[in-house]
Design a protein around this motif. Structure first.
Motif, PDB file in Angstrom:
ATOM      1  N   VAL A  81       0.823  -1.213   0.000  1.00 15.19           N
ATOM      2  CA  VAL A  81       0.000   0.000   0.000  1.00 15.19           C
ATOM      3  C   VAL A  81       0.857   1.264   0.000  1.00 15.19           C
ATOM      4  O   VAL A  81       0.655   2.157  -0.833  1.00 15.19           O
ATOM      5  N   SER A  84       2.596   1.568  -3.416  1.00 21.29           N
ATOM      6  CA  SER A  84       1.666   1.920  -4.484  1.00 21.29           C
ATOM      7  C   SER A  84       1.261   3.384  -4.412  1.00 21.29           C
ATOM      8  O   SER A  84       1.221   4.089  -5.438  1.00 21.29           O
ATOM      9  N   ILE A  85       0.970   3.865  -3.205  1.00 22.13           N
ATOM     10  CA  ILE A  85       0.582   5.270  -3.055  1.00 22.13           C
ATOM     11  C   ILE A  85       1.749   6.191  -3.410  1.00 22.13           C
ATOM     12  O   ILE A  85       1.565   7.203  -4.098  1.00 22.13           O
ATOM     13  N   SER A  88       2.254   6.105  -7.279  1.00 27.41           N
ATOM     14  CA  SER A  88       1.189   6.786  -8.019  1.00 27.41           C
ATOM     15  C   SER A  88       1.198   8.284  -7.756  1.00 27.41           C
ATOM     16  O   SER A  88       1.015   9.086  -8.684  1.00 27.41           O
ATOM     17  N   VAL A 166       2.566  -3.563  -7.786  1.00 24.11           N
ATOM     18  CA  VAL A 166       2.663  -2.099  -7.750  1.00 24.11           C
ATOM     19  C   VAL A 166       2.779  -1.547  -9.169  1.00 24.11           C
ATOM     20  O   VAL A 166       2.102  -0.565  -9.534  1.00 24.11           O
ATOM     21  N   SER A 169      -0.693  -1.804 -11.000  1.00 28.18           N
ATOM     22  CA  SER A 169      -1.886  -1.107 -10.515  1.00 28.18           C
ATOM     23  C   SER A 169      -1.703   0.383 -10.243  1.00 28.18           C
ATOM     24  O   SER A 169      -2.694   1.090 -10.053  1.00 28.18           O
ATOM     25  N   PHE A 170      -0.465   0.894 -10.223  1.00 23.99           N
ATOM     26  CA  PHE A 170      -0.290   2.265  -9.758  1.00 23.99           C
ATOM     27  C   PHE A 170      -0.864   3.284 -10.747  1.00 23.99           C
ATOM     28  O   PHE A 170      -1.175   4.418 -10.360  1.00 23.99           O
ATOM     29  N   ASN A 173      -4.407   4.661  -9.637  1.00 22.26           N
ATOM     30  CA  ASN A 173      -4.308   5.647  -8.555  1.00 22.26           C
ATOM     31  C   ASN A 173      -3.649   6.930  -9.034  1.00 22.26           C
ATOM     32  O   ASN A 173      -3.970   8.024  -8.539  1.00 22.26           O
ATOM     33  N   VAL A 218      -7.626   6.578  -1.700  1.00 24.26           N
ATOM     34  CA  VAL A 218      -6.715   5.682  -2.409  1.00 24.26           C
ATOM     35  C   VAL A 218      -6.157   4.624  -1.468  1.00 24.26           C
ATOM     36  O   VAL A 218      -5.998   3.455  -1.844  1.00 24.26           O
ATOM     37  N   SER A 219      -5.873   4.999  -0.224  1.00 25.92           N
ATOM     38  CA  SER A 219      -5.351   4.024   0.736  1.00 25.92           C
ATOM     39  C   SER A 219      -6.392   2.951   1.050  1.00 25.92           C
ATOM     40  O   SER A 219      -6.051   1.761   1.156  1.00 25.92           O
ATOM     41  N   SER A 222      -6.597   0.697  -1.967  1.00 30.78           N
ATOM     42  CA  SER A 222      -5.381  -0.112  -2.089  1.00 30.78           C
ATOM     43  C   SER A 222      -5.353  -1.234  -1.060  1.00 30.78           C
ATOM     44  O   SER A 222      -4.952  -2.360  -1.370  1.00 30.78           O
TER      45      SER A 222
END
Length: 295
Positions: A81, A84-85, A88, A166, A169-170, A173, A218-219, A222
């Motif tokens: 998570v 990824s955040i 993105s 990551v 999928s990023f 986001n 987003v979190s 995710s």
């Protein structure tokens, strides 16, 4: 009931019916199923179906493989998570800068992995990570480093799949962050710049407070996505090596469709739902508390 109220109910009735048929009924049925010993014998003859109450849940909590799957899932979420955040948001900040050339092209490049078929990209990454002829190991050996068995070693299998997830999928986001970044008034950045704030200070005191609700959204998305990882370990490692990449959803799949313990699989689904619900509530509570401290 007034004519306006009847009209309102008439407009929302199709949506309510669809929600009941395709969500409420399946969820309630699955909950009831988790309280039975529904298996392949009951599938062939419903007279073999027995009501066993919470026995599936007690067996589940005593199953070491379930706890291994839960541990792996938590590891994926804890490390995935934030990565990824960060990826993105970093890409969104980069593409939001007016000094970057060919921004539409970069947006397409960053978003392309998300819309590409997951199985196809997972197979491609299997070749990239291959020990003998993978491009990544070829690059390592070309500079004198030893080749790594990325998907065959328990110590590297989770990081390898995590990197793929990551990357895959990023982009989604990134578009969410990019949209909200474009709503932050330029006047705020200009005022902070005039006051002598540098890029990091402007991000911390101007950009981040403005996009905080989106970061929370987003979190939450995710966390739910990482708790539901299935296709990636299924295609890339089949849960191995040594069950190091078995996730809760993968465990549920094997319970339901490999061993045909559908009652037990339903119990796994509801345990997973409770976990996601609790984590989401914690995220909301932390967000409210932090928001209260800054007001």
């Amino acid at each position: 009931m007034t004519s306006r109220e009847r009209a309102a109910w008439g407009f929302i009735a199709p949506a309510l019916i669809a929600l009941a048929v395709f969500f409420v009924v399946p969820v309630v049925s699955s909950l009831l199923l988790s309280l039975t010993d529904f298996d392949i014998y009951a599938l062939a003859d419903l007279s073999n179906l027995r009501w066993i109450g919470l026995e599936n849940y007690s067996r589940l909590l005593g199953n070491p493989l379930f706890w291994q799957a839960m541990k792996n899932t938590v590891l994926f979420a804890v490390f995935g998570v934030p990565l990824s955040i960060a990826a993105s948001l970093g890409a969104a900040l980069l593409l939001n800068a007016r000094t970057v050339k060919w921004r539409p092209m970069w947006r397409v490049i960053f978003f392309a992995p998300f819309v590409t078929t997951l199985v196809a990209t997972a197979v491609l990454w299997n070749y990239l990570l291959n020990t003998r002829y993978g491009v990544i190991n070829w690059a390592l050996t070309s500079i004198g480093l030893p080749a790594v068995d990325w998907l065959g070693d328990p110590s590297t299998s989770i990081p390898a799949i995590l990197l793929f997830v990551v990357w895959k999928s990023f982009g989604y986001n990134m578009l969410i962050f990019l949209a909200v970044l474009q709503t932050v008034p330029d006047e705020l950045h200009e005022a902070a710049r005039i006051d002598g704030a540098g890029p990091f200070a402007r991000f911390r005191h101007v950009t981040l407070p403005a996009i905080a609700p989106t970061v929370l959204l987003v979190s939450i998305i995710s966390v739910a996505a990482f708790f539901q990882l299935f296709a990636e370990p299924y295609v890339m490692t089949q849960g191995g090596p040594a069950q190091s990449t078995v996730t809760v959803l993968y465990f549920m799949y094997e319970e339901g469709f490999k061993w045909w313990n559908l009652g037990s699989a339903s119990a796994v689904a509801f345990v997973l739902f409770v976990c996601i619900f609790v984590v989401t509530m914690l995220q909301l509570a932390v967000s409210r508390r932090l928001g209260g401290e800054h007001t």
